[in-house]
Write an enzyme that holds these catalytic residues in place. Structure first.
Site, PDB file in Angstrom:
ATOM      1  N   PRO A 136      -0.313  -8.913  -3.213  1.00  0.00           N
ATOM      2  CA  PRO A 136      -0.799  -7.529  -3.111  1.00  0.00           C
ATOM      3  C   PRO A 136      -0.773  -6.938  -1.705  1.00  0.00           C
ATOM      4  O   PRO A 136      -1.306  -5.845  -1.487  1.00  0.00           O
ATOM      5  CB  PRO A 136      -2.241  -7.655  -3.602  1.00  0.00           C
ATOM      6  CG  PRO A 136      -2.654  -9.029  -3.142  1.00  0.00           C
ATOM      7  CD  PRO A 136      -1.417  -9.887  -3.290  1.00  0.00           C
ATOM      8  N   GLU A 137      -0.143  -7.599  -0.755  1.00  0.00           N
ATOM      9  CA  GLU A 137      -0.295  -7.226   0.658  1.00  0.00           C
ATOM     10  C   GLU A 137       0.038  -5.766   0.960  1.00  0.00           C
ATOM     11  O   GLU A 137      -0.636  -5.123   1.769  1.00  0.00           O
ATOM     12  CB  GLU A 137       0.559  -8.143   1.544  1.00  0.00           C
ATOM     13  CG  GLU A 137       0.014  -9.545   1.706  1.00  0.00           C
ATOM     14  CD  GLU A 137       0.460 -10.497   0.617  1.00  0.00           C
ATOM     15  OE1 GLU A 137       0.249 -11.716   0.746  1.00  0.00           O
ATOM     16  OE2 GLU A 137       1.023 -10.020  -0.395  1.00  0.00           O
TER      17      GLU A 137
END
Length: 269
Positions: A136-137
Protein backbone atom coordinates in the site's frame (compact mmCIF):
# COMPACT_ATOMS: atom_id res chain seq x y z
CA UNK A 1 22.37 -15.85 20.62
CA UNK A 2 19.57 -14.20 22.58
CA UNK A 3 17.03 -12.16 20.62
CA UNK A 4 14.22 -9.85 21.71
CA UNK A 5 12.13 -9.62 18.50
CA UNK A 6 12.70 -12.99 16.84
CA UNK A 7 13.09 -16.61 17.87
CA UNK A 8 15.31 -19.22 16.21
CA UNK A 9 15.04 -22.97 16.67
CA UNK A 10 16.91 -25.72 14.85
CA UNK A 11 16.10 -29.40 14.59
CA UNK A 12 16.75 -32.15 12.04
CA UNK A 13 18.75 -29.80 9.76
CA UNK A 14 15.94 -27.21 9.51
CA UNK A 15 16.05 -23.81 11.23
CA UNK A 16 12.84 -21.94 12.01
CA UNK A 17 13.11 -18.15 12.29
CA UNK A 18 9.99 -16.63 13.86
CA UNK A 19 9.17 -12.93 13.87
CA UNK A 20 8.08 -12.41 17.45
CA UNK A 21 6.34 -9.05 17.89
CA UNK A 22 2.77 -10.36 17.84
CA UNK A 23 1.24 -7.35 19.63
CA UNK A 24 2.10 -5.19 16.59
CA UNK A 25 1.48 -7.90 13.98
CA UNK A 26 5.24 -8.54 13.81
CA UNK A 27 5.93 -5.12 12.29
CA UNK A 28 9.58 -4.71 11.34
CA UNK A 29 11.43 -2.19 13.51
CA UNK A 30 15.15 -1.49 13.59
CA UNK A 31 15.84 -4.09 16.26
CA UNK A 32 14.04 -6.83 14.34
CA UNK A 33 15.87 -5.89 11.15
CA UNK A 34 19.25 -6.07 12.87
CA UNK A 35 18.46 -9.28 14.75
CA UNK A 36 17.18 -11.02 11.64
CA UNK A 37 20.26 -10.06 9.64
CA UNK A 38 22.49 -11.38 12.42
CA UNK A 39 20.48 -14.61 12.71
CA UNK A 40 20.55 -15.23 8.96
CA UNK A 41 24.31 -14.73 8.89
CA UNK A 42 24.73 -17.21 11.73
CA UNK A 43 22.45 -19.78 10.09
CA UNK A 44 24.21 -19.37 6.76
CA UNK A 45 27.47 -20.37 8.42
CA UNK A 46 26.02 -23.25 10.45
CA UNK A 47 26.77 -26.58 8.77
CA UNK A 48 24.02 -28.23 10.83
CA UNK A 49 21.40 -26.09 9.06
CA UNK A 50 20.41 -27.08 5.52
CA UNK A 51 17.18 -25.06 5.10
CA UNK A 52 15.39 -22.16 6.81
CA UNK A 53 11.68 -21.60 7.43
CA UNK A 54 10.53 -18.06 8.29
CA UNK A 55 7.16 -17.42 9.90
CA UNK A 56 5.34 -14.97 12.19
CA UNK A 57 3.98 -15.42 15.71
CA UNK A 58 0.38 -14.62 16.50
CA UNK A 59 -2.24 -13.36 14.04
CA UNK A 60 -0.01 -12.45 11.10
CA UNK A 61 3.19 -13.15 9.26
CA UNK A 62 3.93 -9.41 9.35
CA UNK A 63 2.28 -6.06 8.66
CA UNK A 64 5.54 -4.79 7.15
CA UNK A 65 7.82 -2.01 8.33
CA UNK A 66 6.72 -0.42 11.60
CA UNK A 67 5.05 2.89 10.79
CA UNK A 68 5.33 4.02 14.40
CA UNK A 69 9.04 3.34 14.72
CA UNK A 70 10.97 6.54 14.14
CA UNK A 71 7.82 8.50 13.28
CA UNK A 72 8.89 11.43 15.46
CA UNK A 73 12.09 11.96 13.46
CA UNK A 74 10.83 11.01 9.99
CA UNK A 75 10.28 14.60 8.89
CA UNK A 76 13.76 15.70 9.92
CA UNK A 77 15.63 12.98 8.03
CA UNK A 78 17.83 14.13 5.19
CA UNK A 79 18.79 12.22 2.07
CA UNK A 80 21.80 10.60 3.76
CA UNK A 81 19.63 9.44 6.68
CA UNK A 82 17.07 7.88 4.35
CA UNK A 83 19.82 6.22 2.33
CA UNK A 84 21.34 4.56 5.39
CA UNK A 85 17.94 3.42 6.68
CA UNK A 86 16.65 2.07 3.39
CA UNK A 87 19.90 0.36 2.45
CA UNK A 88 19.73 -1.54 5.75
CA UNK A 89 16.08 -2.45 5.07
CA UNK A 90 17.02 -3.57 1.56
CA UNK A 91 19.79 -5.83 2.85
CA UNK A 92 17.38 -7.25 5.44
CA UNK A 93 14.90 -8.27 2.74
CA UNK A 94 17.45 -9.45 0.20
CA UNK A 95 19.24 -11.50 2.85
CA UNK A 96 16.61 -14.19 2.24
CA UNK A 97 17.24 -14.10 -1.52
CA UNK A 98 21.02 -14.27 -1.19
CA UNK A 99 21.15 -16.72 1.73
CA UNK A 100 23.10 -19.81 0.59
CA UNK A 101 20.53 -22.03 2.31
CA UNK A 102 16.98 -22.43 0.89
CA UNK A 103 14.49 -20.06 2.52
CA UNK A 104 10.80 -20.97 2.81
CA UNK A 105 8.18 -18.47 3.99
CA UNK A 106 5.12 -19.75 5.85
CA UNK A 107 2.69 -16.82 5.77
CA UNK A 108 -0.70 -16.22 7.33
CA UNK A 109 -2.93 -13.32 8.30
CA UNK A 110 -1.28 -10.24 6.80
CA UNK A 111 1.77 -10.15 4.57
CA UNK A 112 1.94 -6.47 3.70
CA UNK A 113 4.49 -3.94 2.46
CA UNK A 114 8.02 -4.90 3.43
CA UNK A 115 6.79 -8.31 4.56
CA UNK A 116 5.33 -8.87 1.09
CA UNK A 117 8.74 -8.05 -0.37
CA UNK A 118 10.43 -10.39 2.11
CA UNK A 119 8.12 -13.25 1.14
CA UNK A 120 8.98 -12.56 -2.50
CA UNK A 121 12.67 -12.76 -1.60
CA UNK A 122 12.25 -16.23 -0.10
CA UNK A 123 12.82 -19.18 -2.42
CA UNK A 124 9.40 -20.71 -1.74
CA UNK A 125 6.25 -19.27 -0.16
CA UNK A 126 3.41 -21.25 1.42
CA UNK A 127 0.29 -19.26 2.30
CA UNK A 128 -2.70 -19.90 4.51
CA UNK A 129 -5.89 -19.53 2.51
CA UNK A 130 -7.07 -16.38 4.31
CA UNK A 131 -3.76 -14.51 3.94
CA UNK A 132 -3.91 -11.02 2.46
CA UNK A 133 -0.94 -9.67 0.54
CA UNK A 134 -0.12 -6.27 -0.89
CA UNK A 135 1.95 -3.13 -1.07
CA UNK A 136 0.00 0.00 0.00
CA UNK A 137 3.00 2.36 0.03
CA UNK A 138 1.87 4.71 -2.76
CA UNK A 139 -1.29 5.50 -0.80
CA UNK A 140 0.75 7.50 1.71
CA UNK A 141 3.61 8.73 -0.44
CA UNK A 142 6.08 5.91 0.09
CA UNK A 143 7.69 3.30 -2.18
CA UNK A 144 8.97 -0.25 -2.43
CA UNK A 145 12.33 -1.01 -0.83
CA UNK A 146 13.15 -4.18 -2.79
CA UNK A 147 11.30 -4.06 -6.11
CA UNK A 148 11.16 -7.81 -6.70
CA UNK A 149 7.52 -8.00 -7.75
CA UNK A 150 8.06 -7.34 -11.51
CA UNK A 151 10.63 -10.15 -11.57
CA UNK A 152 8.27 -12.61 -9.91
CA UNK A 153 4.83 -11.68 -11.27
CA UNK A 154 5.61 -9.71 -14.43
CA UNK A 155 5.18 -6.06 -15.36
CA UNK A 156 1.39 -5.99 -15.79
CA UNK A 157 0.62 -7.48 -12.37
CA UNK A 158 3.34 -5.42 -10.67
CA UNK A 159 2.03 -2.16 -12.10
CA UNK A 160 -1.55 -2.96 -11.12
CA UNK A 161 -0.68 -3.93 -7.57
CA UNK A 162 1.97 -1.30 -6.86
CA UNK A 163 0.34 1.68 -8.58
CA UNK A 164 -3.02 1.14 -6.87
CA UNK A 165 -1.47 0.29 -3.50
CA UNK A 166 -3.64 -2.84 -3.33
CA UNK A 167 -3.24 -4.58 0.02
CA UNK A 168 -6.12 -7.05 -0.34
CA UNK A 169 -4.51 -9.52 -2.74
CA UNK A 170 -5.87 -12.97 -1.94
CA UNK A 171 -3.71 -16.05 -1.53
CA UNK A 172 -5.40 -17.68 -4.53
CA UNK A 173 -4.64 -14.78 -6.86
CA UNK A 174 -1.12 -14.52 -5.45
CA UNK A 175 -0.64 -18.17 -6.39
CA UNK A 176 -2.01 -17.55 -9.89
CA UNK A 177 0.52 -14.73 -10.32
CA UNK A 178 3.43 -16.92 -9.20
CA UNK A 179 3.91 -15.04 -5.93
CA UNK A 180 2.90 -18.06 -3.84
CA UNK A 181 3.84 -21.71 -4.42
CA UNK A 182 1.16 -23.37 -2.30
CA UNK A 183 -2.13 -22.28 -0.71
CA UNK A 184 -3.25 -24.46 2.19
CA UNK A 185 -6.05 -24.37 4.78
CA UNK A 186 -5.47 -21.93 7.62
CA UNK A 187 -3.22 -23.41 10.26
CA UNK A 188 -1.45 -25.82 7.89
CA UNK A 189 1.02 -23.37 6.33
CA UNK A 190 3.85 -24.07 8.75
CA UNK A 191 3.66 -27.84 8.38
CA UNK A 192 3.69 -27.60 4.58
CA UNK A 193 6.62 -25.19 4.67
CA UNK A 194 8.42 -27.44 7.13
CA UNK A 195 7.84 -30.45 4.87
CA UNK A 196 9.32 -28.62 1.90
CA UNK A 197 12.28 -27.49 3.98
CA UNK A 198 12.80 -31.07 5.14
CA UNK A 199 12.85 -32.30 1.55
CA UNK A 200 15.45 -29.69 0.62
CA UNK A 201 17.48 -30.45 3.74
CA UNK A 202 17.57 -34.13 2.79
CA UNK A 203 19.24 -33.39 -0.55
CA UNK A 204 23.00 -32.97 -1.02
CA UNK A 205 23.70 -29.57 0.62
CA UNK A 206 26.43 -28.46 -1.77
CA UNK A 207 24.27 -29.29 -4.79
CA UNK A 208 21.34 -27.40 -3.29
CA UNK A 209 23.51 -24.39 -2.51
CA UNK A 210 25.04 -24.25 -5.97
CA UNK A 211 21.71 -24.81 -7.71
CA UNK A 212 20.16 -21.90 -5.82
CA UNK A 213 23.20 -19.80 -6.72
CA UNK A 214 22.84 -20.80 -10.39
CA UNK A 215 19.19 -19.73 -10.43
CA UNK A 216 20.04 -16.42 -8.75
CA UNK A 217 22.87 -15.83 -11.22
CA UNK A 218 20.40 -16.31 -14.06
CA UNK A 219 18.44 -13.37 -12.65
CA UNK A 220 21.67 -11.41 -12.22
CA UNK A 221 22.47 -12.02 -15.90
CA UNK A 222 19.08 -10.53 -16.77
CA UNK A 223 19.94 -7.42 -14.75
CA UNK A 224 18.17 -8.00 -11.44
CA UNK A 225 20.88 -6.51 -9.22
CA UNK A 226 21.21 -3.35 -11.31
CA UNK A 227 17.44 -2.95 -11.54
CA UNK A 228 16.94 -3.35 -7.78
CA UNK A 229 19.73 -0.88 -7.06
CA UNK A 230 18.16 1.66 -9.41
CA UNK A 231 14.73 1.14 -7.84
CA UNK A 232 16.16 1.53 -4.34
CA UNK A 233 17.77 4.81 -5.38
CA UNK A 234 14.41 6.11 -6.55
CA UNK A 235 12.75 4.98 -3.33
CA UNK A 236 15.35 6.92 -1.34
CA UNK A 237 14.29 10.05 -3.22
CA UNK A 238 10.58 9.23 -2.74
CA UNK A 239 11.05 8.97 1.02
CA UNK A 240 13.26 12.06 1.26
CA UNK A 241 10.87 14.16 -0.84
CA UNK A 242 7.93 13.54 1.45
CA UNK A 243 4.99 15.30 -0.21
CA UNK A 244 1.53 16.44 0.88
CA UNK A 245 0.15 12.89 1.18
CA UNK A 246 2.97 11.83 3.46
CA UNK A 247 2.65 15.04 5.47
CA UNK A 248 -1.08 14.53 6.01
CA UNK A 249 -0.64 10.85 6.86
CA UNK A 250 2.05 11.74 9.41
CA UNK A 251 -0.09 14.55 10.88
CA UNK A 252 -3.06 12.26 11.42
CA UNK A 253 -0.80 9.59 12.85
CA UNK A 254 0.68 12.07 15.36
CA UNK A 255 -2.60 13.67 16.38
CA UNK A 256 -5.12 10.82 16.11
CA UNK A 257 -3.06 7.62 16.03
CA UNK A 258 -2.01 5.05 13.46
CA UNK A 259 -5.45 3.51 12.98
CA UNK A 260 -6.93 6.89 12.04
CA UNK A 261 -4.08 7.49 9.59
CA UNK A 262 -4.63 4.09 8.00
CA UNK A 263 -8.37 4.78 7.73
CA UNK A 264 -7.60 8.12 6.01
CA UNK A 265 -5.25 6.30 3.62
CA UNK A 266 -7.88 3.72 2.73
CA UNK A 267 -10.59 6.34 2.13
CA UNK A 268 -8.50 8.07 -0.55
CA UNK A 269 -10.07 6.71 -3.72
Amino acid sequence: MTYSTIAVETSDRVAVLTFNRPKVLNAFDGVLVDETRAALAALAGDDAVHAIVVRGAGRAFSAGFDLKAGAATAGSRGLADWRALLEADFEFIMGFWHCPKPTIAAVHGYCIGGAFELALACDVTVAAQSTRFGAPEVKFGSGAVALLLPWIAGAKAAKELLLTGDDQLTAERAQALGIVNHVVPDGEEYERARSLAQAMAAAAPNAVRLTKLAINRSFDAMGLRAALAAALELDIYIEAAGGKERAEFDRIRREEGLQAALAWRDRRR
